[in-house]
Enzyme design. Sequence first.
Site, PDB file in Angstrom:
ATOM      1  N   ARG A 181       0.850  -1.185   0.000  1.00 63.98           N
ATOM      2  CA  ARG A 181       0.000   0.000   0.000  1.00 63.98           C
ATOM      3  C   ARG A 181       0.890   1.241   0.000  1.00 63.98           C
ATOM      4  NH1 ARG A 181      -2.638   2.908   4.979  1.00 63.98           N
ATOM      5  NH2 ARG A 181      -3.817   4.482   3.833  1.00 63.98           N
ATOM      6  N   HIS A 237      -3.284  10.811   1.147  1.00 67.36           N
ATOM      7  CA  HIS A 237      -2.677  10.584   2.466  1.00 67.36           C
ATOM      8  C   HIS A 237      -2.111  11.929   2.926  1.00 67.36           C
ATOM      9  CE1 HIS A 237      -1.125   7.121   5.134  1.00 67.36           C
ATOM     10  NE2 HIS A 237      -0.839   8.237   5.780  1.00 67.36           N
ATOM     11  N   GLU A 266      -7.599   8.112   6.753  1.00 74.33           N
ATOM     12  CA  GLU A 266      -7.912   8.733   8.041  1.00 74.33           C
ATOM     13  C   GLU A 266      -8.420  10.171   7.910  1.00 74.33           C
ATOM     14  OE1 GLU A 266      -4.656   8.350  10.801  1.00 74.33           O
ATOM     15  OE2 GLU A 266      -4.573   6.181  10.635  1.00 74.33           O
ATOM     16  N   ASN A 268      -7.195   1.516  10.142  1.00 72.93           N
ATOM     17  CA  ASN A 268      -5.865   1.705  10.739  1.00 72.93           C
ATOM     18  C   ASN A 268      -6.040   1.646  12.246  1.00 72.93           C
ATOM     19  OD1 ASN A 268      -4.992   2.185   8.147  1.00 72.93           O
ATOM     20  ND2 ASN A 268      -4.520   4.353   8.474  1.00 72.93           N
ATOM     21  N   TYR A 292      -3.918   1.404  16.129  1.00 71.14           N
ATOM     22  CA  TYR A 292      -2.664   1.410  16.897  1.00 71.14           C
ATOM     23  C   TYR A 292      -2.874   1.195  18.387  1.00 71.14           C
ATOM     24  CZ  TYR A 292      -0.457   3.033  12.646  1.00 71.14           C
ATOM     25  OH  TYR A 292       0.021   3.098  11.369  1.00 71.14           O
ATOM     26  N   GLU A 303      -3.320  -0.351   8.254  1.00 74.88           N
ATOM     27  CA  GLU A 303      -2.122   0.027   9.010  1.00 74.88           C
ATOM     28  C   GLU A 303      -2.204  -0.565  10.411  1.00 74.88           C
ATOM     29  OE1 GLU A 303      -1.269   4.237   9.389  1.00 74.88           O
ATOM     30  OE2 GLU A 303      -1.722   4.568   7.260  1.00 74.88           O
TER      31      GLU A 303
END
Length: 477
Positions: free
Chosen positions: A78, A122, A167, A295, A297, A366
């Site tokens: 990606r 992005h 995002e 994504n 985290y 991600e």
Amino acid sequence: MSDFPSFPPDFVFGAATAAFQIEGATREDGRGPSIWDTFVRRPRAVLGGDTGDVACDHYHRYREDIALLKELGVRSYRFSVSWPRVQPTGSGPFNAAGLDFYERLVDGLLDAGIEPAATLYHWDLPQALEDEGGWRNRDTAHRFADYARSVAEALADRVPRWITLNEPWCSAFLGYASGHHAPGAREGTPALAAAHHLLLGHGLSVPVLREAGAREVGITLNPDHVTPATSGPGDVAAALRAETQRNLMWTEPLLTGRYADGEDDTWGELIRHQSFRRDGDLGVIAAPLDFLGINYYTPSVVRAAPYRDEDPLSRAADDNRFEGVGIPRTRRTAMGWPVVPHTLRDLLVGLRERYGAALPPIHITENGSAENDVPAPDGAVHDTDRISYLDGHLRAVAAAIADGVDVRGYYVWSLLDNFEWAYGYGKRFGLVYVDYATQRRIPKDSYHWYQALITAQERGTTGPGLVRPVPGGRPTR
Ligand code: FCB
């Protein structure tokens, strides 16, 4: 690897990057300036005054980076297309030299047996569009769809998977409300207009991408796993406001064609000035998706807080009467982000419970961790904390699949250490270490770990098989 759950045979293991974070060459071959080129030059905007001028020099070293991906064994890569590289002012003429770079990148990936997955936005908006109001301006959504059409017309014959936006929460709230990201504005209603126009730009570009030949079209969100600090009604309401801002204001319009219920409590006056929303917009935004990119985290625990700014006229759109609290007894990454892998499973299962059949297949676009990596005297980078982070989160994905969530792929953030936005080069997320002084790449231990995992999955030599595909059905335990 013998105790690792087996993923379905067609599961996509990948790695991800983004243009501004790796390419460098910001003034070459006709590229125009982006909002990040401007922002990095603002005093104290980026730690250490770092810029994207050179980054990982990927623009010149992409062949070496494709070789690293090939050796790693990923099925998909990606990357993102830099809008100002292919259309320097965000409207009008396209830059053949810029498009040519992505043609060479895509052809190189295909020669290496790697499927390209392209993100169109992005975060690097052409500065010329920001000068006209940026995402506050409805016209930017139309400019984005035009740009999407031209890029897809050039590449969709070779790029099967397309991500419109990365995002959009960050673009709207970090860009126009907290000001931590480019363009660095602190605003109320205009930031909410930006959020809406991002969704609109996404929706306008979905049919355009399909017409241009894109096989799979999706958007990447960064939903948070939010828990109230206590079960008291104040904290529970604060958690709902956090969820509205981080998750529901995106997923509800995209997946149900409605605005989120909690908007009034979250934004009050700011969202009532909503002339930026027009009849018919929701129908555009809710264009059916082939997949949803997630994504992920770290989770959040939040409690009720007073407004930071008492004056509703100057209040920023992220001033929603909640604040994060620490999560005790958890390891933190170099970003200070608590590591709680099971929350990824819980988030995915929660999305499936909320949206049922309206939830498209998911790609984790991600996931990864920044660690304080330093080459050891033996020349290698022994990043055991990153391995344990990735191991835990991949197991969480396997658990979600076992619970019936249709997850089709997982991309590690990131292939390379790179420009971590407002943190500059100090935060390293790569599977590959980058020595910025020499641009030498050193695959870390986590690179070799991921390589072995992919090989074991392909050979079917993983353990007891928590996740087994059911012929004609969704994978189950
Ligand atoms: C995400 C961004 C990505 C990277 C990681 C750490 O929010 O999409 O570019 O910075 O965080």
